[in-house]
Design a protein around this motif. Structure first.
Motif, PDB file in Angstrom:
ATOM      1  N   ASP A 181       0.862  -1.177   0.000  1.00 30.79           N
ATOM      2  CA  ASP A 181       0.000   0.000   0.000  1.00 30.79           C
ATOM      3  C   ASP A 181       0.901   1.230   0.000  1.00 30.79           C
ATOM      4  O   ASP A 181       1.308   1.731   1.046  1.00 30.79           O
ATOM      5  N   ILE A 182       1.218   1.692  -1.191  1.00 32.90           N
ATOM      6  CA  ILE A 182       2.201   2.765  -1.345  1.00 32.90           C
ATOM      7  C   ILE A 182       1.791   4.010  -0.573  1.00 32.90           C
ATOM      8  O   ILE A 182       2.617   4.690   0.035  1.00 32.90           O
ATOM      9  N   ALA A 183       0.493   4.326  -0.590  1.00 35.93           N
ATOM     10  CA  ALA A 183       0.017   5.522   0.119  1.00 35.93           C
ATOM     11  C   ALA A 183      -0.111   5.297   1.615  1.00 35.93           C
ATOM     12  O   ALA A 183      -0.371   6.247   2.361  1.00 35.93           O
ATOM     13  N   ASP A 184       0.064   4.056   2.064  1.00 37.05           N
ATOM     14  CA  ASP A 184      -0.024   3.702   3.478  1.00 37.05           C
ATOM     15  C   ASP A 184      -1.343   4.149   4.106  1.00 37.05           C
ATOM     16  O   ASP A 184      -1.390   4.609   5.238  1.00 37.05           O
ATOM     17  N   VAL A 185      -2.429   4.018   3.334  1.00 33.29           N
ATOM     18  CA  VAL A 185      -3.751   4.371   3.842  1.00 33.29           C
ATOM     19  C   VAL A 185      -4.285   3.284   4.764  1.00 33.29           C
ATOM     20  O   VAL A 185      -4.999   3.552   5.726  1.00 33.29           O
ATOM     21  N   GLN A 186      -3.944   2.042   4.478  1.00 35.55           N
ATOM     22  CA  GLN A 186      -4.328   0.888   5.284  1.00 35.55           C
ATOM     23  C   GLN A 186      -5.850   0.784   5.474  1.00 35.55           C
ATOM     24  O   GLN A 186      -6.332   0.488   6.559  1.00 35.55           O
ATOM     25  N   ASN A 187      -6.580   1.025   4.404  1.00 35.88           N
ATOM     26  CA  ASN A 187      -8.045   0.939   4.472  1.00 35.88           C
ATOM     27  C   ASN A 187      -8.592  -0.208   3.635  1.00 35.88           C
ATOM     28  O   ASN A 187      -9.802  -0.323   3.451  1.00 35.88           O
ATOM     29  N   ALA A 188      -7.697  -1.072   3.115  1.00 38.00           N
ATOM     30  CA  ALA A 188      -8.148  -2.175   2.264  1.00 38.00           C
ATOM     31  C   ALA A 188      -7.336  -3.436   2.537  1.00 38.00           C
ATOM     32  O   ALA A 188      -6.629  -3.943   1.663  1.00 38.00           O
ATOM     33  N   PRO A 189      -7.406  -3.990   3.763  1.00 34.30           N
ATOM     34  CA  PRO A 189      -6.698  -5.238   4.048  1.00 34.30           C
ATOM     35  C   PRO A 189      -7.296  -6.392   3.248  1.00 34.30           C
ATOM     36  O   PRO A 189      -8.489  -6.402   2.946  1.00 34.30           O
ATOM     37  N   THR A 190      -6.475  -7.349   2.880  1.00 31.57           N
ATOM     38  CA  THR A 190      -6.959  -8.459   2.064  1.00 31.57           C
ATOM     39  C   THR A 190      -7.872  -9.376   2.865  1.00 31.57           C
ATOM     40  O   THR A 190      -7.643  -9.646   4.048  1.00 31.57           O
ATOM     41  N   ARG A 191      -8.908  -9.855   2.191  1.00 30.31           N
ATOM     42  CA  ARG A 191      -9.824 -10.834   2.778  1.00 30.31           C
ATOM     43  C   ARG A 191     -10.560 -11.522   1.639  1.00 30.31           C
ATOM     44  O   ARG A 191     -10.767 -10.933   0.571  1.00 30.31           O
ATOM     45  N   THR A 192     -10.947 -12.767   1.868  1.00 31.28           N
ATOM     46  CA  THR A 192     -11.687 -13.512   0.851  1.00 31.28           C
ATOM     47  C   THR A 192     -13.175 -13.287   1.032  1.00 31.28           C
ATOM     48  O   THR A 192     -13.713 -13.466   2.136  1.00 31.28           O
ATOM     49  N   VAL A 193     -13.836 -12.863  -0.027  1.00 28.13           N
ATOM     50  CA  VAL A 193     -15.285 -12.629   0.005  1.00 28.13           C
ATOM     51  C   VAL A 193     -15.918 -13.275  -1.219  1.00 28.13           C
ATOM     52  O   VAL A 193     -15.221 -13.610  -2.183  1.00 28.13           O
ATOM     53  N   SER A 194     -17.223 -13.448  -1.175  1.00 30.21           N
ATOM     54  CA  SER A 194     -17.968 -14.015  -2.296  1.00 30.21           C
ATOM     55  C   SER A 194     -19.069 -13.060  -2.715  1.00 30.21           C
ATOM     56  O   SER A 194     -19.681 -12.393  -1.861  1.00 30.21           O
ATOM     57  N   VAL A 195     -19.326 -12.999  -4.002  1.00 29.94           N
ATOM     58  CA  VAL A 195     -20.418 -12.173  -4.518  1.00 29.94           C
ATOM     59  C   VAL A 195     -21.276 -13.023  -5.448  1.00 29.94           C
ATOM     60  O   VAL A 195     -20.786 -13.979  -6.073  1.00 29.94           O
ATOM     61  N   ARG A 196     -22.541 -12.679  -5.537  1.00 31.87           N
ATOM     62  CA  ARG A 196     -23.444 -13.389  -6.434  1.00 31.87           C
ATOM     63  C   ARG A 196     -23.305 -12.839  -7.854  1.00 31.87           C
ATOM     64  O   ARG A 196     -22.673 -11.802  -8.071  1.00 31.87           O
ATOM     65  N   SER A 197     -23.885 -13.540  -8.789  1.00 29.77           N
ATOM     66  CA  SER A 197     -23.786 -13.122 -10.191  1.00 29.77           C
ATOM     67  C   SER A 197     -24.617 -11.869 -10.448  1.00 29.77           C
ATOM     68  O   SER A 197     -25.672 -11.669  -9.828  1.00 29.77           O
ATOM     69  N   PHE A 198     -24.152 -11.066 -11.369  1.00 29.28           N
ATOM     70  CA  PHE A 198     -24.874  -9.843 -11.717  1.00 29.28           C
ATOM     71  C   PHE A 198     -24.463  -9.389 -13.114  1.00 29.28           C
ATOM     72  O   PHE A 198     -23.443  -9.827 -13.654  1.00 29.28           O
TER      73      PHE A 198
END
Length: 449
Positions: free
Chosen positions: A57-74
């Motif tokens: 995270d070059i900007a060091d914002v630390q607002n988007a840590p990695t995590r596994t998620v699932s989404v339905r089709s759209f």
């Protein structure tokens, strides 16, 4: 007791008359449903993915840590909503207001004939009737029903030398700015009158309070929907952008360019109108309604932007913004402010550059895009792992994704997050819409044992 038994038999016999179910549980037969890909959209097959920053995270914002998620089709728009598409919305609203005012004028002037149907002024009108006044043509009422409907099959007359009479002229002219506010001999629409009113149900509020009355969660919104063209001036002080202010939205030279100057509320209103437009057509054909168009959630947007590529920095993979021939892959601000290095000074056509593997154009660059989600720095830490979405009605900071023509490469990364206030409009923020896929789900992930 015997009498009750006989009544039961009679009721059972009568209820079975005319039925072909043979006494079996066959369900209620409805209209035949065929999945229909919406015009201009691509199917994004649902699945799981690693959301968030997969590299430093070059900007060091630390607002988007990695995590596994699932989404339905759209389904998702292949391009950002263009000026031409948004103008269809603006013209529909303008013309609806004009037709309503013409119909009201018909009532005021006694132009609608009475009959003996009990409807009074709301008499049935047939557009084939040669004796109709100009006003009657714009209103049709269902015979025996007092609900007024606007007739969209008759074209409005905008040429002053073709106006049928002074009353018609009065209605049309009241939609223009007064002559003292016009210049250079041009008649200018009073766009503040282009107001779209719609209603919706606040499902989130209803779900949180089971004792709340249904009427309390029916919301009515009304807002002007014309883009704020002054953003080209206000966003950049000490910069000459008047040509973009004057021409960008209405001139056909920019018809296929992404619409900008749209607030989050206006983007939501567009979604409501698009649903209304489609379902009005479906109703005329006696077909099943489609579910609503809407803005994507933040997770849906990122999943679609990645195009099925795990750990990608950009929609095309990455980690570079140029291809093997040295050409830039998106429209942004490269090389310390050399805006023209990527072949464009401002925006480009909505279908410029190569699409990603879901056939979606400009998921990075060109214009940033509104999503439905509210911006919370820590939302990844507590939102659900299935169709995650944080949308707080009290939080007016709404997420924008994808970066724009005026942004550096960091904001083009599919994991980068930014926000703007819901009532704000910018020259570098547009949007695209999605629609839920109905029926048996399709996924992009291969089954594993």
């Amino acid at each position: 007791m015997k009498k009750i038994f006989l009544i039961t038999i009679v009721i059972a016999f009568v209820s079975s008359c005319g039925s072909n179910d043979r006494g079996e549980l066959v369900g209620v037969k409805g209209k035949r449903w065929h999945p229909e890909k919406p015009y201009g959209m691509s199917l994004v097959p649902g699945g799981a993915f690693v959301m968030g920053k997969s590299d430093d995270d070059i900007a060091d914002v630390q607002n988007a840590p990695t995590r596994t998620v699932s989404v339905r089709s759209f389904y998702m728009d292949e391009t950002e909503i263009t000026n031409s598409e948004y103008r269809q919305f603006v013209h529909w609203v303008r013309d609806s207001i004009l037709r309503l005012r013409l119909a009201e004028m018909a009532d005021l002037e006694g132009k609608i004939p009475d009959d003996e149907s009990g409807i009074g002024a709301y008499a049935y009108v047939s557009i084939e009737d040669e004796d109709l006044t100009p006003y009657e043509k714009y209103m049709i009422d269902t015979y025996g029903d007092e609900q007024r409907k606007l007739n969209r099959d008759v074209d409005l007359i905008f040429k002053t030398d073709e106006y049928p009479d002074e009353l018609y002229s009065e209605v049309i002219d009241n939609m223009y700015l007064p002559m003292e506010e016009s210049y250079n001999g041009q008649r200018t629409w009073d766009v503040s009158q282009f107001e779209f009113e719609y209603s919706y149900m606040d499902i989130q509020q209803a779900a949180k309070n089971k004792d709340i009355a249904r009427s309390d969660v029916i919301k009515i919104e009304a807002l002007p929907i014309y883009p704020d063209t002054t953003v080209w001036i206000r966003d950049f002080e000490y910069s000459y952008n008047e040509p973009m202010h004057n021409d960008y939205f209405w001139h056909q030279a920019y018809g296929n360019y992404p619409v900008v100057g749209i607030s989050h509320q206006q983007a939501q209103a567009f979604c409501q109108w698009r649903t209304l437009l489609k379902n009005t057509y479906k109703k005329s054909k006696d077909q099943e309604f489609v579910n609503g168009f809407r803005l994507p959630s933040e997770a849906e947007w990122e999943y679609a932007a990645r195009g099925g590529l795990e750990g990608a920095t950009y929609p095309w993979g990455g980690p570079y913004t140029k291809n093997d021939r040295g050409c830039f892959m998106a429209n942004f601000k490269p090389l310390r402010g050399n805006y023209a290095a990527d072949q464009a000074l401002y925006t480009v056509e909505a279908d410029a550059y190569e699409p990603n593997d879901y056939n979606l154009y400009n998921m990075s660059g060109n214009v940033s895009e509104w999503v439905m989600s509210s911006y919370e720095e820590s939302s990844y830490e507590y939102s659900s792992s299935i169709n995650p979405n944080v949308n707080d009605a009290d939080n007016q900071r709404k997420v924008v994704r994808g970066g724009s023509w005026k942004d550096v490469a960091y904001f083009l990364q599919v994991s980068s997050r930014d926000y703007e206030y819901a009532d704000s409009a910018r020259s570098y923020i547009g949007f695209r819409t999605v629609q839920d896929y109905m029926g048996t789900d399709v996924t992009a992930n291969e089954a594993t044992n």
